[in-house]
Write an enzyme that holds these catalytic residues in place. Structure first.
Site, PDB file in Angstrom:
ATOM      1  N   HIS A 120      12.063 -34.656 -32.667  1.00 59.93           N
ATOM      2  CA  HIS A 120      10.821 -35.044 -33.472  1.00 59.93           C
ATOM      3  C   HIS A 120      10.427 -33.693 -34.404  1.00 59.93           C
ATOM      4  CE1 HIS A 120      10.102 -38.901 -31.200  1.00 59.93           C
ATOM      5  NE2 HIS A 120      10.519 -38.198 -30.052  1.00 59.93           N
ATOM      6  N   GLU A 180       7.788 -11.726 -26.011  1.00 61.87           N
ATOM      7  CA  GLU A 180       6.772 -10.605 -25.915  1.00 61.87           C
ATOM      8  C   GLU A 180       7.708  -9.140 -25.716  1.00 61.87           C
ATOM      9  OE1 GLU A 180       5.751 -11.406 -21.091  1.00 61.87           O
ATOM     10  OE2 GLU A 180       4.318 -10.149 -22.312  1.00 61.87           O
ATOM     11  N   LYS A 197      -1.599  -5.423 -19.970  1.00 60.52           N
ATOM     12  CA  LYS A 197      -1.459  -6.337 -18.706  1.00 60.52           C
ATOM     13  C   LYS A 197      -2.569  -7.053 -18.367  1.00 60.52           C
ATOM     14  CE  LYS A 197       0.786  -6.983 -14.986  1.00 60.52           C
ATOM     15  NZ  LYS A 197       2.194  -8.005 -15.200  1.00 60.52           N
ATOM     16  N   LYS A 218       8.636 -15.055 -22.398  1.00 63.42           N
ATOM     17  CA  LYS A 218       9.212 -13.599 -21.937  1.00 63.42           C
ATOM     18  C   LYS A 218       9.936 -13.024 -22.897  1.00 63.42           C
ATOM     19  CE  LYS A 218       7.378 -12.984 -19.371  1.00 63.42           C
ATOM     20  NZ  LYS A 218       6.444 -13.313 -18.437  1.00 63.42           N
ATOM     21  N   CYS A 237       0.752  -1.068   0.001  1.00 64.87           N
ATOM     22  CA  CYS A 237      -0.086   0.006  -0.065  1.00 64.87           C
ATOM     23  C   CYS A 237       1.105   1.427   0.146  1.00 64.87           C
ATOM     24  CB  CYS A 237      -1.061   0.129   1.168  1.00 64.87           C
ATOM     25  SG  CYS A 237      -1.876  -1.455   1.339  1.00 64.87           S
ATOM     26  N   TRP A 278      -3.776  -1.508  -1.179  1.00 62.20           N
ATOM     27  CA  TRP A 278      -3.685  -2.818  -2.130  1.00 62.20           C
ATOM     28  C   TRP A 278      -4.351  -4.019  -1.063  1.00 62.20           C
ATOM     29  CZ3 TRP A 278      -3.293  -4.418  -6.850  1.00 62.20           C
ATOM     30  CH2 TRP A 278      -2.651  -5.886  -7.195  1.00 62.20           C
ATOM     31  N   ASN A 300       0.742   0.392   6.223  1.00 62.99           N
ATOM     32  CA  ASN A 300       1.196  -0.303   4.928  1.00 62.99           C
ATOM     33  C   ASN A 300       2.027  -1.421   5.587  1.00 62.99           C
ATOM     34  OD1 ASN A 300       2.179  -1.448   2.783  1.00 62.99           O
ATOM     35  ND2 ASN A 300       4.155  -0.031   2.935  1.00 62.99           N
ATOM     36  N   GLY A 301       1.528  -2.816   5.229  1.00 63.58           N
ATOM     37  CA  GLY A 301       2.258  -3.975   5.879  1.00 63.58           C
ATOM     38  C   GLY A 301       1.239  -5.043   6.258  1.00 63.58           C
ATOM     39  N   GLU A 348       7.755 -20.718 -20.600  1.00 58.29           N
ATOM     40  CA  GLU A 348       7.745 -19.196 -19.987  1.00 58.29           C
ATOM     41  C   GLU A 348       8.987 -18.411 -20.239  1.00 58.29           C
ATOM     42  OE1 GLU A 348       5.628 -17.529 -18.684  1.00 58.29           O
ATOM     43  OE2 GLU A 348       6.629 -15.931 -17.755  1.00 58.29           O
ATOM     44  N   ARG A 394       1.707   1.888  -5.892  1.00 57.57           N
ATOM     45  CA  ARG A 394       2.066   0.678  -4.930  1.00 57.57           C
ATOM     46  C   ARG A 394       0.410  -0.090  -4.824  1.00 57.57           C
ATOM     47  NH1 ARG A 394       6.435   1.184  -1.966  1.00 57.57           N
ATOM     48  NH2 ARG A 394       5.476   0.454  -0.331  1.00 57.57           N
TER      49      ARG A 394
HETATM   50  O1  M6R Z   1      -3.710 -11.681 -15.026  1.00 59.95           O
HETATM   51  P1  M6R Z   1      -3.709 -13.250 -15.765  1.00 59.95           P
HETATM   52  O2  M6R Z   1      -2.575 -13.993 -15.033  1.00 59.95           O
HETATM   53  O3  M6R Z   1      -4.846 -14.093 -15.744  1.00 59.95           O
HETATM   54  O4  M6R Z   1      -3.009 -12.894 -17.033  1.00 59.95           O
HETATM   55  C1  M6R Z   1      -2.818 -13.932 -18.105  1.00 59.95           C
HETATM   56  C2  M6R Z   1      -2.018 -13.593 -19.223  1.00 59.95           C
HETATM   57  O5  M6R Z   1      -2.471 -12.504 -20.271  1.00 59.95           O
HETATM   58  C3  M6R Z   1      -0.573 -13.156 -18.527  1.00 59.95           C
HETATM   59  O6  M6R Z   1       0.067 -14.068 -18.092  1.00 59.95           O
HETATM   60  C4  M6R Z   1       0.506 -12.722 -19.705  1.00 59.95           C
HETATM   61  O7  M6R Z   1       0.594 -13.751 -20.377  1.00 59.95           O
HETATM   62  C5  M6R Z   1       1.617 -12.053 -19.363  1.00 59.95           C
HETATM   63  N1  M6R Z   1       1.672 -10.676 -18.932  1.00 59.95           N
HETATM   64  C6  M6R Z   1       2.789 -12.278 -19.951  1.00 59.95           C
HETATM   65  O8  M6R Z   1       3.840 -11.797 -19.393  1.00 59.95           O
END
Ligand code: M6R
Length: 602
Positions: A500, A484, A597, A481, A2, A74, A100-101, A477, A27
């Site tokens: 394969h 993207e 996001k 990463k 927070c 938060w 906060n905490g 993953e 935050r």
């Molecule tokens: O909020 P979510 O975890 O449901 O989001 C799912 C995906 O959109 C998310 O994990 C996305 O693949 C990542 N931002 C990629 O880094």
């Protein structure tokens, strides 16, 4: 996480507090509030929603004040509602507190206060604090003594700021959560972070754990736990507010990668007992999963990779489990029976595909659990139960710290499910390894050679990532990463699948990341030899003294740990490789093109 803020001495305290909250919204941002002292007593404005919603309401009333505290929340205890928003007050409304905490002994303090007739109306841990102060004031303590004595009763981590009716003073303290003092010419400030007051002063005092501050318009005094006064240096900051929010990092993504040790400590706090080798989940007492026969995970993107990881952890413990891409789950309904537990894994809790799939599971009468980072999210509100990953807000579009926190939360959940529903015995070594994980991540980040590796391979045609078992989701993953944020072509495979098909693509300009997690090293050595025989450069992610590291062109070293957790360490190296590659290519790392996001459309 927070944000708290305070201001004393300015005629413009109200707009100053609101600006501070606005600058701290990174935050946390599910509710906000201020308490101000304006000669007519203490006024509190607080509500669910963004700081801008609060600011609009406050501006309509146009209050004036020279002393006040503020908070942007938060949620960690209780959903984001007006009642749970800070500041919290005592029974008389004369004491207001922002926090906060996490106050770990709040349940005990709350029962004690209720037994003594206090009325606590929120679901937060914070609300006990003003009532404890009220108790001590009733016993004749001064406001400072009452504040100090209250803080002595708290266990956990906190930064607290308090105002009391009738005084133009702010009392504050910290232990485990940040608090910075801003020294102005006519006004003084306090906040969780410098951006809150940077436009008013660049002179700051970084408070240390155990410091208590009494601050008014004329100055401030800092004392330590034993009551002795302390001088702390006043430093001048020369960053912009945006730099300060990023804590000196160039990007939120790098900041969030380095926050992983802290995030994981929050994730596991109160959930594991390494001495007994046991896992205790607040929403799931022992035996909660006794009837579970099978687990189905539903998720998208990075969260799907965390779900795949959890499938492996459950399988290692003899519990049948599958992971489904949420968008596929709704298309081809997988078989279930009434003993199937459905777990939606979603950082934001707002991903439309995941919500739709969870809704479908609910319509079929299945028990649903949301594993999410956002307490008031739609997933948390829709599922039968929730388990929060407690990673703190993540701003970068690329999921980093939330992935690690998801995996560790899912590991705890898997241990609980297996213990309840099979003859699996809780594993001390596993739980101890969870406890050691944050420190190991710190050492991986400190010693990583991902940046020179990114420089060495920056003009490659494609990047491949391979791993077996729990390293397979890490390979997927790692590729996600990299693609993207760098826009470079990257693919992840099960290591056994390389021969394969994908092996046809391996050349001297396609580096292959070979991820070894301890349980599969011998077979990864043969995979490495297959790649090297085709002139493919190999970057291993493995312990420094391993056979695979000796064979590879470059090794991203990870310390030895329990094989179920080694993937988390390997993934941190891959996050750093992706980050440095994207940085070399000057990409928009925090906001990659075409991506959001939270994907709230199907
Ligand atoms: O909020 P979510 O975890 O449901 O989001 C799912 C995906 O959109 C998310 O994990 C996305 O693949 C990542 N931002 C990629 O880094």
């Amino acid at each position: 996480m927070c944000g708290i803020t305070a201001c004393v001495g300015s005629e413009r305290t109200v707009p100053t507090l609101l600006t501070g909250l606005d600058n701290l919204e990174y935050r946390g941002y599910d509710s906000a509030g201020i308490a101000i002292q304006n000669g007519d007593g203490l006024s509190v404005f607080k509500q669910e929603g963004k700081v801008s919603d609060l600011a609009e309401r406050v501006r309509r009333r146009d209050p004036t004040a020279t002393t006040g505290i503020g908070h942007t929340r938060w949620s960690t205890h209780g959903p984001p509602t007006d009642g749970n928003a800070h500041p919290h007050t005592d029974c008389t409304g004369e004491i207001a507190i922002v926090h906060n905490g996490i106050i770990e002994n709040y349940a005990q303090l709350r029962s004690m206060l209720k037994a003594r007739g206090h009325e606590l109306t929120s679901a937060t841990d914070t609300e006990v604090v003003p009532h404890l102060v009220e108790e001590r004031l009733d016993q004749g303590a001064t406001t400072f003594e009452a504040f100090k004595d209250t803080v002595d009763q708290l266990e956990g981590s906190y930064a607290l700021a308090m105002v009391a009716e009738g005084g133009d003073t702010v009392y504050a303290t910290r232990d485990g959560s940040p608090l910075v003092l801003g020294v102005g010419e006519e006004a003084n400030f306090l906040a969780s972070d410098v951006p809150a007051f940077l436009e008013f002063t660049g002179n700051v005092v970084y408070l240390e754990n155990g410091d208590t501050v009494v601050m008014d318009a004329d100055g401030y005094e800092i004392s330590h736990r034993d009551g002795a006064s302390i001088e702390r240096p006043v430093r001048e900051v020369d960053w912009t507010a945006e730099d300060a929010e990023k804590g000196g990092f160039d990007h939120y993504m790098l900041k969030e990668i380095t926050e992983q040790p802290t995030a994981l400590r929050q994730t596991i706090r109160g959930r594991i007992d390494p001495d007994r080798g046991s896992v205790e989940l607040e929403t799931f007492p022992d035996g909660s999963f006794a009837d579970v026969e099978r687990v189905q995970f539903i998720a998208c993107g990075t969260s799907y990779h965390a779900a795949l990881y959890a499938v492996q952890i459950l399988s290692n413990r003899g519990v049948p489990a599958d992971a489904f891409l949420a968008s596929e789950y709704t298309a081809g309904v997988p078989p279930t029976d009434e003993d199937t537990l459905v777990v939606g894994v979603t950082q934001s809790g707002e991903t439309a595909d995941t919500l739709n799939a969870l809704e479908m599971a609910r319509e079929r009468g299945l028990e649903t659990v949301a594993v999410t980072n956002v307490i008031g999210s739609t997933a948390a509100r829709t599922c039968d139960e929730s388990l929060f990953i407690r990673a703190g807000p993540e701003i970068g579009v690329a999921a980093t710290k939330t992935f690690s926190s998801q995996i560790v939360t899912l590991c705890c959940l898997a241990e609980r499910i297996a213990t309840d529903s099979t003859d699996h015995c809780p594993s001390e070594t596993f739980v101890q390894a969870i406890e050691e994980l944050p420190g190991m991540i710190e050492s991986v980040i400190d010693r990583s050679t991902a940046e020179p590796a990114a420089i060495a391979y920056s003009d490659s045609d494609s990047y491949f990532f391979v791993g077996r078992n729990e390293a397979r989701p890490v390979a997927l993953e790692g590729a996600l990463k990299l693609k993207e944020i760098s826009y470079e072509h990257a693919e992840g495979f099960a290591a056994g699948e390389l021969k394969h098909g994908p092996l046809a693509l391996v050349t001297e300009s396609t580096p292959v990341f070979a991820i070894a997690t301890g349980s599969n090293e011998e077979r990864m050595v043969s995979t490495t030899e297959e790649i090297r025989a085709r002139d493919g450069p190999v970057i291993s992610v493995a312990p420094a003294d391993s056979e695979i590291a000796a064979l590879a062109d470059h090794n991203l070293a990870v310390p030895e740990t329990h094989p179920d957790l080694a993937g988390v360490l390997a993934n941190v190296q891959l996050q750093l490789f992706a980050y440095h590659t994207a940085s070399l290519l000057d990409r928009a790392i925090d906001k990659p093109r075409n991506l959001a996001k939270s994907v709230t459309v199907e």
